[in-house]
Design a protein around this motif. Structure first.
Motif, PDB file in Angstrom:
ATOM      1  N   SER A 228      43.041  33.709  22.595  1.00  0.00           N
ATOM      2  CA  SER A 228      43.785  33.230  23.772  1.00  0.00           C
ATOM      3  C   SER A 228      43.478  34.010  25.047  1.00  0.00           C
ATOM      4  CB  SER A 228      45.288  33.264  23.490  1.00  0.00           C
ATOM      5  OG  SER A 228      45.727  34.589  23.266  1.00  0.00           O
ATOM      6  N   VAL A 229      42.922  35.199  24.914  1.00  0.00           N
ATOM      7  CA  VAL A 229      42.599  36.010  26.085  1.00  0.00           C
ATOM      8  C   VAL A 229      41.082  36.114  26.214  1.00  0.00           C
ATOM      9  CG1 VAL A 229      42.772  38.306  27.140  1.00  0.00           C
ATOM     10  CG2 VAL A 229      44.747  37.324  25.960  1.00  0.00           C
ATOM     11  N   THR A 230      40.604  35.843  27.433  1.00  0.00           N
ATOM     12  CA  THR A 230      39.181  35.950  27.725  1.00  0.00           C
ATOM     13  C   THR A 230      38.957  37.050  28.747  1.00  0.00           C
ATOM     14  OG1 THR A 230      38.873  33.588  27.320  1.00  0.00           O
ATOM     15  CG2 THR A 230      37.132  34.719  28.545  1.00  0.00           C
ATOM     16  N   VAL A 231      38.113  38.011  28.387  1.00  0.00           N
ATOM     17  CA  VAL A 231      37.732  39.102  29.280  1.00  0.00           C
ATOM     18  C   VAL A 231      36.296  38.827  29.724  1.00  0.00           C
ATOM     19  CG1 VAL A 231      37.358  41.596  29.482  1.00  0.00           C
ATOM     20  CG2 VAL A 231      39.214  40.719  28.024  1.00  0.00           C
ATOM     21  N   ILE A 232      36.107  38.610  31.022  1.00  0.00           N
ATOM     22  CA  ILE A 232      34.773  38.357  31.560  1.00  0.00           C
ATOM     23  C   ILE A 232      34.380  39.539  32.427  1.00  0.00           C
ATOM     24  CG2 ILE A 232      33.337  36.878  33.004  1.00  0.00           C
ATOM     25  CD1 ILE A 232      35.244  34.557  32.303  1.00  0.00           C
TER      26      ILE A 232
ATOM     27  N   ALA B 245      41.420  38.751  21.575  1.00  0.00           N
ATOM     28  CA  ALA B 245      40.681  38.494  22.825  1.00  0.00           C
ATOM     29  C   ALA B 245      39.209  38.293  22.504  1.00  0.00           C
ATOM     30  CB  ALA B 245      40.852  39.658  23.799  1.00  0.00           C
ATOM     31  N   LYS B 246      38.539  37.663  23.442  1.00  0.00           N
ATOM     32  CA  LYS B 246      37.080  37.522  23.363  1.00  0.00           C
ATOM     33  C   LYS B 246      36.513  38.091  24.646  1.00  0.00           C
ATOM     34  CE  LYS B 246      37.417  32.680  24.836  1.00  0.00           C
ATOM     35  NZ  LYS B 246      38.822  32.430  24.547  1.00  0.00           N
ATOM     36  N   MET B 247      35.242  38.486  24.599  1.00  0.00           N
ATOM     37  CA  MET B 247      34.608  39.112  25.746  1.00  0.00           C
ATOM     38  C   MET B 247      33.335  38.363  26.105  1.00  0.00           C
ATOM     39  SD  MET B 247      33.991  43.136  26.207  1.00  0.00           S
ATOM     40  CE  MET B 247      33.935  43.795  27.841  1.00  0.00           C
TER      41      MET B 247
ATOM     42  N   THR C 274      35.897  42.516  36.633  1.00  0.00           N
ATOM     43  CA  THR C 274      36.359  41.922  35.384  1.00  0.00           C
ATOM     44  C   THR C 274      37.503  40.957  35.656  1.00  0.00           C
ATOM     45  OG1 THR C 274      35.808  44.032  34.316  1.00  0.00           O
ATOM     46  CG2 THR C 274      37.129  42.484  33.041  1.00  0.00           C
ATOM     47  N   PHE C 275      37.491  39.872  34.926  1.00  0.00           N
ATOM     48  CA  PHE C 275      38.589  38.915  34.965  1.00  0.00           C
ATOM     49  C   PHE C 275      39.187  38.824  33.567  1.00  0.00           C
ATOM     50  CE2 PHE C 275      35.920  37.645  38.502  1.00  0.00           C
ATOM     51  CZ  PHE C 275      36.834  37.330  39.497  1.00  0.00           C
ATOM     52  N   VAL C 276      40.495  38.947  33.489  1.00  0.00           N
ATOM     53  CA  VAL C 276      41.208  38.768  32.227  1.00  0.00           C
ATOM     54  C   VAL C 276      42.051  37.514  32.406  1.00  0.00           C
ATOM     55  CG1 VAL C 276      42.897  39.728  30.613  1.00  0.00           C
ATOM     56  CG2 VAL C 276      41.237  41.243  31.752  1.00  0.00           C
ATOM     57  N   ASN C 277      41.634  36.443  31.726  1.00  0.00           N
ATOM     58  CA  ASN C 277      42.271  35.129  31.900  1.00  0.00           C
ATOM     59  C   ASN C 277      42.407  34.785  33.384  1.00  0.00           C
ATOM     60  OD1 ASN C 277      42.403  34.772  29.166  1.00  0.00           O
ATOM     61  ND2 ASN C 277      44.621  34.636  29.042  1.00  0.00           N
ATOM     62  N   GLY C 278      41.360  35.103  34.135  1.00  0.00           N
ATOM     63  CA  GLY C 278      41.340  34.768  35.549  1.00  0.00           C
ATOM     64  C   GLY C 278      41.932  35.816  36.469  1.00  0.00           C
ATOM     65  N   ARG C 279      42.540  36.848  35.919  1.00  0.00           N
ATOM     66  CA  ARG C 279      43.146  37.913  36.730  1.00  0.00           C
ATOM     67  C   ARG C 279      42.096  38.982  37.031  1.00  0.00           C
ATOM     68  NH1 ARG C 279      48.697  39.363  33.723  1.00  0.00           N
ATOM     69  NH2 ARG C 279      48.787  40.893  35.433  1.00  0.00           N
ATOM     70  N   LEU C 280      41.924  39.271  38.298  1.00  0.00           N
ATOM     71  CA  LEU C 280      40.879  40.179  38.771  1.00  0.00           C
ATOM     72  C   LEU C 280      41.241  41.640  38.557  1.00  0.00           C
ATOM     73  CD1 LEU C 280      38.266  40.756  40.457  1.00  0.00           C
ATOM     74  CD2 LEU C 280      39.731  40.637  42.486  1.00  0.00           C
ATOM     75  N   LEU C 281      40.286  42.374  37.970  1.00  0.00           N
ATOM     76  CA  LEU C 281      40.353  43.831  37.861  1.00  0.00           C
ATOM     77  C   LEU C 281      39.013  44.352  38.379  1.00  0.00           C
ATOM     78  CD1 LEU C 281      41.838  43.401  34.429  1.00  0.00           C
ATOM     79  CD2 LEU C 281      42.898  45.030  35.980  1.00  0.00           C
TER      80      LEU C 281
ATOM     81  N   GLU D 293      47.965  42.642  27.442  1.00  0.00           N
ATOM     82  CA  GLU D 293      49.270  42.512  26.763  1.00  0.00           C
ATOM     83  C   GLU D 293      50.142  41.483  27.498  1.00  0.00           C
ATOM     84  OE1 GLU D 293      50.326  43.557  23.844  1.00  0.00           O
ATOM     85  OE2 GLU D 293      48.506  44.706  23.422  1.00  0.00           O
ATOM     86  N   GLU D 294      50.112  41.497  28.825  1.00  0.00           N
ATOM     87  CA  GLU D 294      50.872  40.504  29.588  1.00  0.00           C
ATOM     88  C   GLU D 294      50.372  39.087  29.281  1.00  0.00           C
ATOM     89  OE1 GLU D 294      50.441  41.741  33.658  1.00  0.00           O
ATOM     90  OE2 GLU D 294      51.822  43.431  33.420  1.00  0.00           O
ATOM     91  N   GLU D 295      49.063  38.932  29.176  1.00  0.00           N
ATOM     92  CA  GLU D 295      48.493  37.617  28.871  1.00  0.00           C
ATOM     93  C   GLU D 295      48.831  37.188  27.449  1.00  0.00           C
ATOM     94  OE1 GLU D 295      46.953  35.392  30.992  1.00  0.00           O
ATOM     95  OE2 GLU D 295      47.715  36.836  32.458  1.00  0.00           O
TER      96      GLU D 295
END
Length: 174
Positions: free
Chosen positions: A10-14, A45-47, A147-154, A168-170
């Protein structure tokens, strides 16, 4: 994209990275390895890695070589080997990301050296790496690692705890 982990997670880390970037190497060492243990291997998660090879010819060559490694199912091992090499001195533009290094790495990972060298020498993935870098710019990437975690920018080589918090929030969203 080459996905590391369960494609249904359910979580994608790009990660948008440049193989010559010392901060990307630090991200690999201090964040990516922990993410793999805690979230990728557990199926949470997947990366995905995407090229943003903007630091020059060595970066571009490394991006193309990694794409060639993908042809033989060794993308992530090759990815890790490049960043491990970059961690040795943490410097850009020092000539360490070169054809000899790529070929010896491919051989050490059990790839067909002939197939790999044909791929890198032909420039098979030059357009792909350039297109990936352009596509990254179109989504607002202007530095590495981004990096984007489910679209959230880091942006940047942030501490692992920052990534863990967002993941964890995602996950809590279901």
């Amino acid at each position: 994209d080459v996905i590391l982990g369960d494609p249904k997670a359910s979580v994608t880390v790009i990660e948008y990275g440049d193989f010559q970037c010392p901060f990307c190497a630090r991200f690999h060492e201090q964040v990516s390895v922990q993410l793999r243990e805690e979230y990728i291997k557990t199926g949470k998660a997947k990366m995905v890695f995407r090229n943003f090879q903007f630091l020059g010819p060595e970066s571009t060559a490394a991006g193309e070589a990694a794409e060639c490694a993908k042809d033989q199912g060794k993308f992530w091992a090759f990815h890790d080997a490049i960043y491990d090499e970059e961690l040795l001195d943490g410097r850009e533009h020092n000539g360490n990301l070169n054809r000899d290094f790529f070929v010896s790495t491919a051989q050490s990972l059990g790839m067909s050296a002939g197939e790999f060298t044909t791929c890198i020498d032909s420039g098979k993935y030059a357009d792909q790496v350039a297109q990936d870098t352009g596509a990254a710019q179109e989504v607002g990437v202007n530095s590495t690692p981004t990096t984007f975690v489910n679209g959230r920018l880091l942006r940047g080589a942030l501490p692992y705890e920052e990534f863990k918090k967002v993941i964890e929030e995602e996950l809590a969203k279901g």
